[in-house]
Write an enzyme that holds these catalytic residues in place. Sequence first.
Site, PDB file in Angstrom:
ATOM      1  N   SER A  27       7.601  -0.785  -6.025  1.00  0.00           N
ATOM      2  CA  SER A  27       6.913   0.495  -6.234  1.00  0.00           C
ATOM      3  C   SER A  27       7.752   1.615  -5.661  1.00  0.00           C
ATOM      4  CB  SER A  27       5.557   0.477  -5.535  1.00  0.00           C
ATOM      5  OG  SER A  27       4.965   1.762  -5.514  1.00  0.00           O
ATOM      6  N   TYR A  62      -0.537  -1.087   1.629  1.00  0.00           N
ATOM      7  CA  TYR A  62       0.109  -1.258   0.326  1.00  0.00           C
ATOM      8  C   TYR A  62       1.589  -0.892   0.400  1.00  0.00           C
ATOM      9  CZ  TYR A  62       1.167  -0.507  -4.631  1.00  0.00           C
ATOM     10  OH  TYR A  62       1.736  -0.542  -5.886  1.00  0.00           O
TER      11      TYR A  62
END
Length: 680
Positions: free
Chosen positions: A557, A570
């Site tokens: 990501s 996360y």
Amino acid sequence: MTDENPAVSDLITRSNRLGADPKNTNYAGGNTSAKGTGTDPVTGRPVELLWVKGSGGDLGTLKPGGLAALRLDRMRALVDVYPGVEREDEMVAAFDYCLHGKGGAAPSIDTAMHGLVEAAHVDHLHPDSGIAIATAADGDELTRTIFGDKVAWVPWRRPGFQLGLDIAAIKEEHPEAIGCVLGGHGITAWGETSEECEANSLWIIDTAAAYIEEHSTDEPFGAALEGYAALPEPERHARAAALAGTIRGIASTDRPMVGHYTDSDVVLDFLAHEAHPRLAELGTSCPDHFLRTKVKPLVLDLPATAGVEEMKERLLELHQPYREDYQGYYERNATDDSPAIRGADPLIVLVPGVGMFSFGKDKQTARVAGEFYVNAINVMRGAEGLSTYAPIDEAEKFRIEYWALEEAKLQRMPKPKPLATRVALVTGGASGIGNATAQRLAAEGACVVVADLDLEKAQAAAAEIGGPDVAVGVQVDVSDAAAVQAAVDAAVLAFGGLDLVVNNAGLSLSKSLLDTTEADWDRQHDVMAKGSFLVSQAAARVLIDQRMGGDIVYISSKNSIFAGPNNIAYSATKADQAHQVRLLAAELGAHGVRVNGINPDGVVAGSGIFAGGWGANRAEVYGVEEKDLGAFYAQRTILKQEVLPEHCAAAVFALVGPDLRQTTGLHVPVDSGVAAAFLR
């Protein structure tokens, strides 16, 4: 050509019935024909036609478009210009000048058999029972004993124009006969109606099968071998999965192959008895068999009780003499005009107690090769039960395998897609980025294993991609080592091995530092950091055993670089994944395995993560409506464009495709330009 002609309708119906039952013929094996009256489009007058299954078709699924239609008078006139058996291959090209109308399939090598026999309907089939008689050492005597005057014996002759002349002569000389057994090959039957022809074919097949059943010895494959019995199913499958990488590497030394695993009772029983090494060495006989299985398999000469590592080592030892033997076979039989050797690796590998691994250019070819070797085992059982199995000699096999006509057929094959022969495992593959990636990889030629926590969704996604010859769905909890190993085992048993792994499974919790619990932290890291590690570790064992290199791609990501609010668990685990890419690239490069990553921005469309609450949380953080979150993400980028799942899939393909073979340890941003996430 039209299916409105009654002869064509009857032929298609008969062909489909015969081809639907494996006792009658194998996949794409044999051919059928009908003669009847059509209309000459030039004169409008009636003309006698021959409709015959074209080259490469399958009886069970045959449609009118799969037939070749020829003018019967012109086809039979070729007898007057036939230059003799030494030049009979020229007659195949001549068939093109006998075609009637437009469309239809290319005439096959067996066209002469159908056109020259004086019968309205002809079937040429490859039933196990018929080939068992055809390959018995005393097949001619058995034919007379079993069938009397109703079925004639035709000594082996390679398919072609001369064989058509031979069978036509036998039909004329033996008006009482309904068909013949072709030595080393199969059967042919005929009739004046489609129903009569089909009945005659089935009578020959069933009569042969009944005779074998009644007169066969109790143990056609000899005594049982101690230690060679089938392992219990769970142990058998675990052993097969453990061996699959080594075996696929053996089969793919000259060119990459897709595999198929079979542990049917037929295979396991064959390998459990003393005759299997001798019979396997003799090889298959029917041309349809050995064209797909090679002339003989590689057989592991260890009992099922041997250890996994001992089996791997012995398989590798046996590979070189197998290659030398095949090279010798080629050199003994090749002539100056023979096609080049097509590879010396086995297409069938037999492992006692475990089963059979078959290989081909794609999953269907690999599966069919295994089906054909099962047919060959059935043939050997029938022949050995009545007599002695005596296949055609290697010189005749070579004339078929390296036939100029066969080579021409291979050269006409379409160019393979970029990822042909590659097997991909995509975690979290039922939705979002994972699903788009699975679809793209399959579209580029890969076989795909869709792994997801939700089995029903994984199987539905695989079915949408193309079904079991292209994609299968498996269940996996990537945080569970045993579940991960089971998913990798399922992948290698489905397609023979593994080449490409996409670590995509994930979840996301949007919480501030103070609101993030220890359980939140552990759950987030178990799925993505630990999960990616477990998947990569299990896959790497297969990749290393195969010795074929491979790819591992992490869907990381932009958050692995970018620091945003309320995202500690996360983003930290994404940073963990990002560094796994670098670490594994450095470690696995020695094995030819490339490890790269994708750094997307928030991908809202189709995402299971965003739909599961993450989208609502991020929308609240940024003060926008959840439905507008994708547009919000787009507007904060340089390009002002929303990132979609297919954009990430395209980046995966770019990394694993043919153009970046020297690239490893790379992260590719797929974020429409987020300056704060630029790699430094």
